[in-house]
Design a protein around this motif. Structure first.
Motif, PDB file in Angstrom:
ATOM      1  N   ALA A  84     -13.491  -7.515 -17.448  1.00  0.00           N
ATOM      2  CA  ALA A  84     -12.259  -8.243 -17.763  1.00  0.00           C
ATOM      3  C   ALA A  84     -11.544  -8.692 -16.488  1.00  0.00           C
ATOM      4  O   ALA A  84     -11.095  -9.845 -16.385  1.00  0.00           O
ATOM      5  CB  ALA A  84     -11.342  -7.357 -18.605  1.00  0.00           C
ATOM      6  N   LEU A  85     -11.447  -7.789 -15.510  1.00  0.00           N
ATOM      7  CA  LEU A  85     -10.737  -8.135 -14.284  1.00  0.00           C
ATOM      8  C   LEU A  85     -11.492  -9.181 -13.466  1.00  0.00           C
ATOM      9  O   LEU A  85     -10.877 -10.070 -12.864  1.00  0.00           O
ATOM     10  CB  LEU A  85     -10.500  -6.878 -13.447  1.00  0.00           C
ATOM     11  CG  LEU A  85      -9.454  -5.902 -13.991  1.00  0.00           C
ATOM     12  CD1 LEU A  85      -9.395  -4.639 -13.148  1.00  0.00           C
ATOM     13  CD2 LEU A  85      -8.078  -6.568 -14.038  1.00  0.00           C
ATOM     14  N   ASN A  86     -12.813  -9.079 -13.431  1.00  0.00           N
ATOM     15  CA  ASN A  86     -13.580 -10.113 -12.735  1.00  0.00           C
ATOM     16  C   ASN A  86     -13.398 -11.472 -13.407  1.00  0.00           C
ATOM     17  O   ASN A  86     -13.280 -12.495 -12.733  1.00  0.00           O
ATOM     18  CB  ASN A  86     -15.066  -9.733 -12.695  1.00  0.00           C
ATOM     19  CG  ASN A  86     -15.411  -8.850 -11.515  1.00  0.00           C
ATOM     20  OD1 ASN A  86     -15.507  -9.314 -10.381  1.00  0.00           O
ATOM     21  ND2 ASN A  86     -15.590  -7.571 -11.764  1.00  0.00           N
ATOM     22  N   PHE A  87     -13.388 -11.466 -14.729  1.00  0.00           N
ATOM     23  CA  PHE A  87     -13.191 -12.715 -15.475  1.00  0.00           C
ATOM     24  C   PHE A  87     -11.838 -13.340 -15.141  1.00  0.00           C
ATOM     25  O   PHE A  87     -11.724 -14.569 -14.988  1.00  0.00           O
ATOM     26  CB  PHE A  87     -13.293 -12.437 -16.970  1.00  0.00           C
ATOM     27  CG  PHE A  87     -13.067 -13.643 -17.833  1.00  0.00           C
ATOM     28  CD1 PHE A  87     -14.049 -14.613 -17.978  1.00  0.00           C
ATOM     29  CD2 PHE A  87     -11.857 -13.830 -18.487  1.00  0.00           C
ATOM     30  CE1 PHE A  87     -13.844 -15.730 -18.765  1.00  0.00           C
ATOM     31  CE2 PHE A  87     -11.631 -14.950 -19.277  1.00  0.00           C
ATOM     32  CZ  PHE A  87     -12.630 -15.900 -19.422  1.00  0.00           C
ATOM     33  N   LEU A  88     -10.815 -12.486 -14.986  1.00  0.00           N
ATOM     34  CA  LEU A  88      -9.467 -12.987 -14.709  1.00  0.00           C
ATOM     35  C   LEU A  88      -9.265 -13.344 -13.239  1.00  0.00           C
ATOM     36  O   LEU A  88      -8.574 -14.316 -12.917  1.00  0.00           O
ATOM     37  CB  LEU A  88      -8.430 -11.948 -15.134  1.00  0.00           C
ATOM     38  CG  LEU A  88      -8.322 -11.655 -16.638  1.00  0.00           C
ATOM     39  CD1 LEU A  88      -7.391 -10.478 -16.873  1.00  0.00           C
ATOM     40  CD2 LEU A  88      -7.828 -12.886 -17.383  1.00  0.00           C
ATOM     41  N   LEU A  89      -9.852 -12.555 -12.341  1.00  0.00           N
ATOM     42  CA  LEU A  89      -9.507 -12.665 -10.922  1.00  0.00           C
ATOM     43  C   LEU A  89     -10.444 -13.565 -10.112  1.00  0.00           C
ATOM     44  O   LEU A  89     -10.007 -14.170  -9.132  1.00  0.00           O
ATOM     45  CB  LEU A  89      -9.475 -11.266 -10.293  1.00  0.00           C
ATOM     46  CG  LEU A  89      -8.408 -10.309 -10.849  1.00  0.00           C
ATOM     47  CD1 LEU A  89      -8.517  -8.950 -10.169  1.00  0.00           C
ATOM     48  CD2 LEU A  89      -7.016 -10.892 -10.658  1.00  0.00           C
ATOM     49  N   ILE A  90     -11.728 -13.634 -10.470  1.00  0.00           N
ATOM     50  CA  ILE A  90     -12.658 -14.462  -9.681  1.00  0.00           C
ATOM     51  C   ILE A  90     -12.207 -15.919  -9.624  1.00  0.00           C
ATOM     52  O   ILE A  90     -12.192 -16.529  -8.541  1.00  0.00           O
ATOM     53  CB  ILE A  90     -14.096 -14.339 -10.215  1.00  0.00           C
ATOM     54  CG1 ILE A  90     -14.680 -12.976  -9.844  1.00  0.00           C
ATOM     55  CG2 ILE A  90     -14.982 -15.447  -9.639  1.00  0.00           C
ATOM     56  CD1 ILE A  90     -16.071 -12.720 -10.409  1.00  0.00           C
ATOM     57  N   PRO A  91     -11.817 -16.552 -10.760  1.00  0.00           N
ATOM     58  CA  PRO A  91     -11.390 -17.955 -10.664  1.00  0.00           C
ATOM     59  C   PRO A  91     -10.133 -18.170  -9.836  1.00  0.00           C
ATOM     60  O   PRO A  91      -9.872 -19.283  -9.371  1.00  0.00           O
ATOM     61  CB  PRO A  91     -11.135 -18.342 -12.137  1.00  0.00           C
ATOM     62  CG  PRO A  91     -11.921 -17.362 -12.936  1.00  0.00           C
ATOM     63  CD  PRO A  91     -11.857 -16.081 -12.151  1.00  0.00           C
ATOM     64  N   TYR A 125     -13.959 -13.857  -4.142  1.00  0.00           N
ATOM     65  CA  TYR A 125     -14.536 -12.528  -3.956  1.00  0.00           C
ATOM     66  C   TYR A 125     -13.472 -11.460  -3.676  1.00  0.00           C
ATOM     67  O   TYR A 125     -13.739 -10.271  -3.857  1.00  0.00           O
ATOM     68  CB  TYR A 125     -15.625 -12.506  -2.878  1.00  0.00           C
ATOM     69  CG  TYR A 125     -15.371 -13.312  -1.628  1.00  0.00           C
ATOM     70  CD1 TYR A 125     -14.356 -12.981  -0.745  1.00  0.00           C
ATOM     71  CD2 TYR A 125     -16.189 -14.394  -1.310  1.00  0.00           C
ATOM     72  CE1 TYR A 125     -14.156 -13.712   0.410  1.00  0.00           C
ATOM     73  CE2 TYR A 125     -15.996 -15.131  -0.157  1.00  0.00           C
ATOM     74  CZ  TYR A 125     -14.973 -14.783   0.693  1.00  0.00           C
ATOM     75  OH  TYR A 125     -14.769 -15.508   1.848  1.00  0.00           O
ATOM     76  N   LEU A 126     -12.266 -11.825  -3.265  1.00  0.00           N
ATOM     77  CA  LEU A 126     -11.192 -10.835  -3.165  1.00  0.00           C
ATOM     78  C   LEU A 126     -10.872 -10.284  -4.554  1.00  0.00           C
ATOM     79  O   LEU A 126     -10.565  -9.094  -4.708  1.00  0.00           O
ATOM     80  CB  LEU A 126      -9.942 -11.462  -2.543  1.00  0.00           C
ATOM     81  CG  LEU A 126      -8.718 -10.538  -2.416  1.00  0.00           C
ATOM     82  CD1 LEU A 126      -9.054  -9.303  -1.581  1.00  0.00           C
ATOM     83  CD2 LEU A 126      -7.537 -11.286  -1.811  1.00  0.00           C
ATOM     84  N   GLY A 127     -10.956 -11.126  -5.575  1.00  0.00           N
ATOM     85  CA  GLY A 127     -10.764 -10.661  -6.944  1.00  0.00           C
ATOM     86  C   GLY A 127     -11.807  -9.634  -7.339  1.00  0.00           C
ATOM     87  O   GLY A 127     -11.504  -8.664  -8.052  1.00  0.00           O
ATOM     88  N   CYS A 128     -13.061  -9.817  -6.879  1.00  0.00           N
ATOM     89  CA  CYS A 128     -14.110  -8.828  -7.147  1.00  0.00           C
ATOM     90  C   CYS A 128     -13.736  -7.474  -6.543  1.00  0.00           C
ATOM     91  O   CYS A 128     -13.902  -6.422  -7.170  1.00  0.00           O
ATOM     92  CB  CYS A 128     -15.442  -9.292  -6.556  1.00  0.00           C
ATOM     93  SG  CYS A 128     -16.124 -10.789  -7.294  1.00  0.00           S
ATOM     94  N   ALA A 129     -13.253  -7.496  -5.307  1.00  0.00           N
ATOM     95  CA  ALA A 129     -12.897  -6.253  -4.618  1.00  0.00           C
ATOM     96  C   ALA A 129     -11.729  -5.549  -5.319  1.00  0.00           C
ATOM     97  O   ALA A 129     -11.741  -4.327  -5.502  1.00  0.00           O
ATOM     98  CB  ALA A 129     -12.550  -6.543  -3.161  1.00  0.00           C
ATOM     99  N   ILE A 130     -10.720  -6.304  -5.720  1.00  0.00           N
ATOM    100  CA  ILE A 130      -9.570  -5.711  -6.410  1.00  0.00           C
ATOM    101  C   ILE A 130      -9.994  -5.119  -7.747  1.00  0.00           C
ATOM    102  O   ILE A 130      -9.548  -4.028  -8.134  1.00  0.00           O
ATOM    103  CB  ILE A 130      -8.463  -6.765  -6.595  1.00  0.00           C
ATOM    104  CG1 ILE A 130      -7.889  -7.160  -5.230  1.00  0.00           C
ATOM    105  CG2 ILE A 130      -7.360  -6.240  -7.510  1.00  0.00           C
ATOM    106  CD1 ILE A 130      -6.909  -8.314  -5.288  1.00  0.00           C
TER     107      ILE A 130
END
Length: 502
Positions: A402-409, A413-418
């Motif tokens: 869910a978080l990757n779906f929300l944060l990657i766009p 890749y900072l969204g992946c780390a978070i």
């Protein structure tokens, strides 16, 4: 020798192979980032993400299951060893054959150009060989043969590194006439330039086969025994661990699989999605200093925890182990995060990789919480409630996706780390809270929480205060590191025991 010293000594032996081995492997990062563009390294990152995921499928929790049943009273360990290894042999052959048949579609999922199906075949063979070695390695750990375990693991890594350097550095230099041109006829017989980045996988495959040869004593002691009736309790114990492991791999590696799928076009101007994966994968390697400590600890801790489970003071021992493990990892987190610029320039040899350094502190902290989770998870393994690990891991997997779906766009890749950080933090907290009800351990939660907050604040301060001058910036970061270490030592140093005057 006290239980703490015993665990520390075992961890040190395992740590030698893990740390030295990982350092040797890590020395390949400058080679890869110098000889391969980020898009090419993205292929390595993506395929090894699948390797990490499929390793869990190939072993399906049998290592921990072997430890659990081997420590039960009246167990014939040799008989158990034969049954478990027989099961893994049959399943590994079947799974390897299936992956070889699916080589083409697998590469298509990764957007890797056609014509490289050999990569997937080599990866499938690596997975099969490593699965066959898993139980002999587990037997060495059970029998406290840490030195032999460490020696074989290190030999595997050394051979892998040597082969990488031979095919990626030496052979091209010889063929171009830069080094030792007289060897060109010999090198031409073993080197094919069209394989390119595939030599990373081919080197790994040869090293995995060599590892099985070094385990010949353990393999010769094996007798094929595939009787499903005695295996049912093992499988019942193992399948929740496999599901938990799969969920764990979703949390650990799925970001590198999802990143090229969910990253918007031209998010990083002039870079392809595989380039972004390569940059993220290379920077992810800088969190290896935390990972190798966790790995060394896990090798020693799993059999140690099972052996200590019957002791009266085991809860206090487990609490002490978590405390010192966490404090050691906090030091690594602060030291690497504040000096990541130097590590990045040392190991990432092309400027395009350096733009991803912002993910390193986040990933270091995420891996710290993962290590705490491994400590805290002892309760459901000792109480045979491994399904709780499945629930926690599955919840973490859902959160990761869910978080990757929300944060990657939004963050790339900072969204992946978070997402990784939030996932591991949540898993550690859930595991601790559930353990309080089923297997109470007096963990110093408040104290460790304050240290984690303090370390995070120091790292945030170091990154937040921008200093342009190179010398002043390094002095600022070094000063923060020293102040934190001094505070940790003054507060947590062992207190001297005053002699009793009679």
């Amino acid at each position: 020798m006290s239980v703490a010293k015993k665990l520390a000594s075992q961890t040190a032996v395992y740590g030698v192979s893990s740390i030295v081995g990982r350092v040797l492997t890590y020395l390949l990062v400058p080679v890869y980032t110098a000889y391969f563009a980020a898009a090419e390294y993205g292929i390595v990152t993506a395929l090894y993400a699948y390797v990490s995921f499929l390793n869990v499928v190939f072993t399906y929790g049998m290592e921990t299951t072997f430890f659990r049943f081997a420590n039960q009273a009246g167990t014939d360990r040799r008989e158990l060893y034969g049954r478990v290894l027989s099961l893994l042999l049959v399943s590994s052959v079947g799974l390897t054959a299936l992956l070889v048949l699916l080589a083409g579609p697998l590469l298509g999922l990764l957007d890797i150009p056609a014509g490289h199906e050999g990569y997937a075949v080599w990866v499938a063979l690596i997975l099969g060989l490593d699965a066959l070695a898993a139980i002999p390695f587990a037997r060495l750990r059970l029998e406290n043969k840490a030195r032999k375990f460490a020696t074989i693991k290190l030999a595997n890594i050394v051979l892998n590194v040597v082969l990488n350097l031979f095919f990626i550095v030496l052979c091209p230099a010889v063929m171009s006439g830069k080094w030792l041109p007289a060897l060109q006829p010999l090198v031409a017989r073993v080197y094919d330039p069209s394989i390119g980045v595939g030599y990373v996988f081919l080197s790994n495959l040869v090293a995995s086969g060599f590892t099985l040869l070094l385990l010949w004593r353990e393999l010769l002691d094996f007798r094929f025994r595939l009787n499903l009736a005695p295996l049912r309790p093992l499988l019942k114990y193992a399948y929740p661990l496999m599901l938990m492991g799969l969920a764990g791999m979703v949390n650990e590696t799925l970001d590198r699989i999802l990143l090229p799928k969910w990253l918007p076009d031209n998010f990083y101007p002039g870079q392809s999605s595989l380039t972004a994966v390569g940059i993220y994968g290379a920077c992810y390697k800088l969190s290896i200093f935390m990972s190798l400590v966790i790995q060394a600890f896990r090798y020693a801790a799993e059999p140690f925890f099972f052996a200590q489970s019957t002791e009266k003071n085991s809860p206090a021992t487990f609490a002490m182990v978590l405390k010192w493990f966490t404090l050691c990892c906090v030091v690594i987190f602060v030291g690497i995060s504040l000096n990541v610029e130097d590590f990045g320039q040392l190991f990432l040899r092309r400027p395009e990789y350096l733009q991803g350094l912002v993910v390193v502190p986040v990933l270091l902290l995420a891996n710290l919480f993962l290590g705490m989770y491994y400590n805290l998870s002892v309760w459901f393994k000792l109480t045979d409630k491994t399904y709780y690990g499945t629930y926690i891991g599955a919840g973490g997997a859902v959160l990761t996706i869910a978080l990757n779906f929300l944060l990657i766009p939004v963050l790339g890749y900072l969204g992946c780390a978070i997402a990784t950080l939030v996932c591991y933090f949540t898993m550690a907290v859930l595991c601790w809270r559930l353990g309080e009800h089923h297997f109470p351990v007096p963990y110093p939660v408040r104290r460790l929480g304050l240290w984690l907050l303090g370390a995070s604040a120091v790292v945030a301060l170091g990154w937040g205060v921008q200093v342009e001058d190179w010398w002043a910036r390094h002095a600022w970061h070094a000063g923060l590191t020293v102040v934190f270490l001094m505070a940790l030592w003054l507060i947590e140093r062992p207190k001297a025991v005053k002699p009793v005057v009679v």
